[in-house]
Design a protein around this motif. Structure first.
Motif, PDB file in Angstrom:
ATOM      1  N   ALA A  21     -13.639  11.112 -15.567  1.00 57.45           N
ATOM      2  CA  ALA A  21     -12.481  10.225 -15.391  1.00 57.45           C
ATOM      3  C   ALA A  21     -11.319  10.675 -16.272  1.00 57.45           C
ATOM      4  CB  ALA A  21     -12.874   8.782 -15.701  1.00 57.45           C
ATOM      5  N   HIS A  22     -11.631  11.014 -17.532  1.00 57.43           N
ATOM      6  CA  HIS A  22     -10.581  11.520 -18.428  1.00 57.43           C
ATOM      7  C   HIS A  22      -9.971  12.805 -17.873  1.00 57.43           C
ATOM      8  CE1 HIS A  22     -10.803   8.707 -21.733  1.00 57.43           C
ATOM      9  NE2 HIS A  22     -12.124   8.823 -21.798  1.00 57.43           N
ATOM     10  N   ILE A  30      -7.591  12.019 -15.018  1.00 55.04           N
ATOM     11  CA  ILE A  30      -6.340  11.456 -15.535  1.00 55.04           C
ATOM     12  C   ILE A  30      -5.438  12.578 -16.050  1.00 55.04           C
ATOM     13  CG2 ILE A  30      -5.364  10.051 -17.396  1.00 55.04           C
ATOM     14  CD1 ILE A  30      -7.959   8.267 -17.068  1.00 55.04           C
ATOM     15  N   GLU A  31      -6.043  13.524 -16.775  1.00 50.44           N
ATOM     16  CA  GLU A  31      -5.247  14.616 -17.337  1.00 50.44           C
ATOM     17  C   GLU A  31      -4.742  15.572 -16.263  1.00 50.44           C
ATOM     18  OE1 GLU A  31      -7.038  16.507 -20.699  1.00 50.44           O
ATOM     19  OE2 GLU A  31      -5.783  18.288 -20.477  1.00 50.44           O
ATOM     20  N   THR A  70      -4.365  15.190 -13.026  1.00 52.53           N
ATOM     21  CA  THR A  70      -3.446  14.628 -12.033  1.00 52.53           C
ATOM     22  C   THR A  70      -2.238  13.981 -12.702  1.00 52.53           C
ATOM     23  OG1 THR A  70      -4.563  12.478 -11.953  1.00 52.53           O
ATOM     24  CG2 THR A  70      -5.348  14.178 -10.424  1.00 52.53           C
ATOM     25  N   LEU A  94      -2.001  11.330 -14.299  1.00 52.32           N
ATOM     26  CA  LEU A  94      -1.959   9.918 -13.907  1.00 52.32           C
ATOM     27  C   LEU A  94      -1.272   9.101 -14.999  1.00 52.32           C
ATOM     28  CD1 LEU A  94      -2.830   7.994 -11.687  1.00 52.32           C
ATOM     29  CD2 LEU A  94      -4.944   7.611 -12.931  1.00 52.32           C
ATOM     30  N   GLY A  95      -0.334   8.268 -14.573  1.00 51.87           N
ATOM     31  CA  GLY A  95       0.394   7.442 -15.530  1.00 51.87           C
ATOM     32  C   GLY A  95       1.691   8.084 -15.982  1.00 51.87           C
ATOM     33  N   PRO A 154      -1.094   7.719  -7.801  1.00 52.55           N
ATOM     34  CA  PRO A 154      -2.492   7.981  -8.141  1.00 52.55           C
ATOM     35  C   PRO A 154      -3.198   8.790  -7.057  1.00 52.55           C
ATOM     36  CG  PRO A 154      -2.184   5.680  -7.538  1.00 52.55           C
ATOM     37  CD  PRO A 154      -0.827   6.297  -7.590  1.00 52.55           C
ATOM     38  N   ILE A 209     -11.471   5.407 -14.386  1.00 51.02           N
ATOM     39  CA  ILE A 209     -10.060   5.810 -14.436  1.00 51.02           C
ATOM     40  C   ILE A 209      -9.192   4.578 -14.693  1.00 51.02           C
ATOM     41  CG2 ILE A 209      -8.151   6.682 -13.022  1.00 51.02           C
ATOM     42  CD1 ILE A 209     -10.286   8.572 -11.698  1.00 51.02           C
ATOM     43  N   SER A 268      -6.829   4.311 -17.885  1.00 46.66           N
ATOM     44  CA  SER A 268      -5.403   4.550 -17.609  1.00 46.66           C
ATOM     45  C   SER A 268      -4.650   3.292 -17.200  1.00 46.66           C
ATOM     46  CB  SER A 268      -5.256   5.582 -16.488  1.00 46.66           C
ATOM     47  OG  SER A 268      -5.593   4.995 -15.232  1.00 46.66           O
ATOM     48  N   ARG A 309      -5.836   1.901 -11.016  1.00 46.91           N
ATOM     49  CA  ARG A 309      -7.038   2.142 -10.226  1.00 46.91           C
ATOM     50  C   ARG A 309      -6.692   2.924  -8.974  1.00 46.91           C
ATOM     51  NH1 ARG A 309     -11.256   1.040  -6.907  1.00 46.91           N
ATOM     52  NH2 ARG A 309     -13.262   0.844  -7.975  1.00 46.91           N
ATOM     53  N   PRO A 310      -7.226   4.148  -8.859  1.00 45.08           N
ATOM     54  CA  PRO A 310      -6.934   4.941  -7.668  1.00 45.08           C
ATOM     55  C   PRO A 310      -7.558   4.285  -6.436  1.00 45.08           C
ATOM     56  CG  PRO A 310      -8.066   6.263  -9.347  1.00 45.08           C
ATOM     57  CD  PRO A 310      -8.137   4.846  -9.781  1.00 45.08           C
TER      58      PRO A 310
END
Ligand code: 5GP
Ligand code: MG
Length: 181
Positions: A20-21, A24-25, A27, A29-30, A36, A57, A61, A64-65
């Motif tokens: 999940a981390h 996030i990195e 893509t 994300l945020g 997302p 995720i 983050s 929620r995707p």
């Protein structure tokens, strides 16, 4: 035949959290304006894995995707050699996949043929901006130029060995086992 536990239930949870981390990195994300990714599980066990990944995720983050399932039964190149089985219908998120980064999620990556079929199936559902792949276990023996972007655990196997993936949603408990067949 012998079996050996590769991942305990705690290891499975930690592995999914790490993936999940990484999502996030990779893509971003945020980061400003990024939409997302869409997580699509390959039935059977890819589907609950995609949901768990999305939960983690969201936890890390705050976003929620969208998730779904991609049935690839009709797209297998070996379908005619297989006994007929019930179609597990695809469930795409209402947002669709056009222009999104789609992350295919499966339990085990082996020859790559399932993912090749998944790419064919995706084509009927829209036009993603990019497609990535997340697998809990990569056991090697690729027959196609396919690799995963996110790998929970690399397990070099012989062809005679098999990976048993148990997930509580399907099997009542979480575990990954190496099985000599
Ligand atoms: P491939 O299409 O890459 O040859 O195989 C991947 C698909 O077959 C995945 O959907 C996976 O569920 C299943 N698979 C292939 N090898 C194994 C294995 O050793 N253990 C498990 N549990 N599934 C496998
Ligand atoms: Mg499978």
């Amino acid at each position: 035949a012998g079996e050996r536990e590769l991942l305990s239930s705690g290891d499975v949870a930690r592995t999914i959290a790490r993936m999940a981390h990484q999502v996030i990195e990779k893509t971003a994300l945020g980061a400003g304006g990024s939409t997302p990714p869409v997580l699509l599980g390959i039935p059977t066990r890819g589907t609950p894995l995609a949901l768990r990944l999305a939960d983690k995720i969201a936890e890390f983050s705050g976003i929620r995707p969208p998730t779904g399932a991609l049935d690839i039964t009709l797209y297998r190149d070996d379908l005619r050699r297989r006994p007929p089985r019930a179609l597990e219908h695809s469930q795409l998120p209402p947002t669709g996949i056009d222009d999104a980064v789609v992350i295919l999620v499966d339990d085990v990556l082996f020859s790559g043929r399932t993912i090749r079929a998944a790419l064919d199936a995706l084509r009927d559902h829209g036009r993603p901006r990019a497609v990535q792949l997340a697998v809990l276990v990569d056991r090697g023996h690729r027959e196609l130029p396919i690799r995963a972007d996110y790998v929970g655990k690399n397990v070099p196997t012989s062809r005679a060995e098999g990976i048993e993936v148990l997930l509580s949603e399907v099997d009542g408990r979480d575990s990954v086992l190496l099985r000599a067949q």
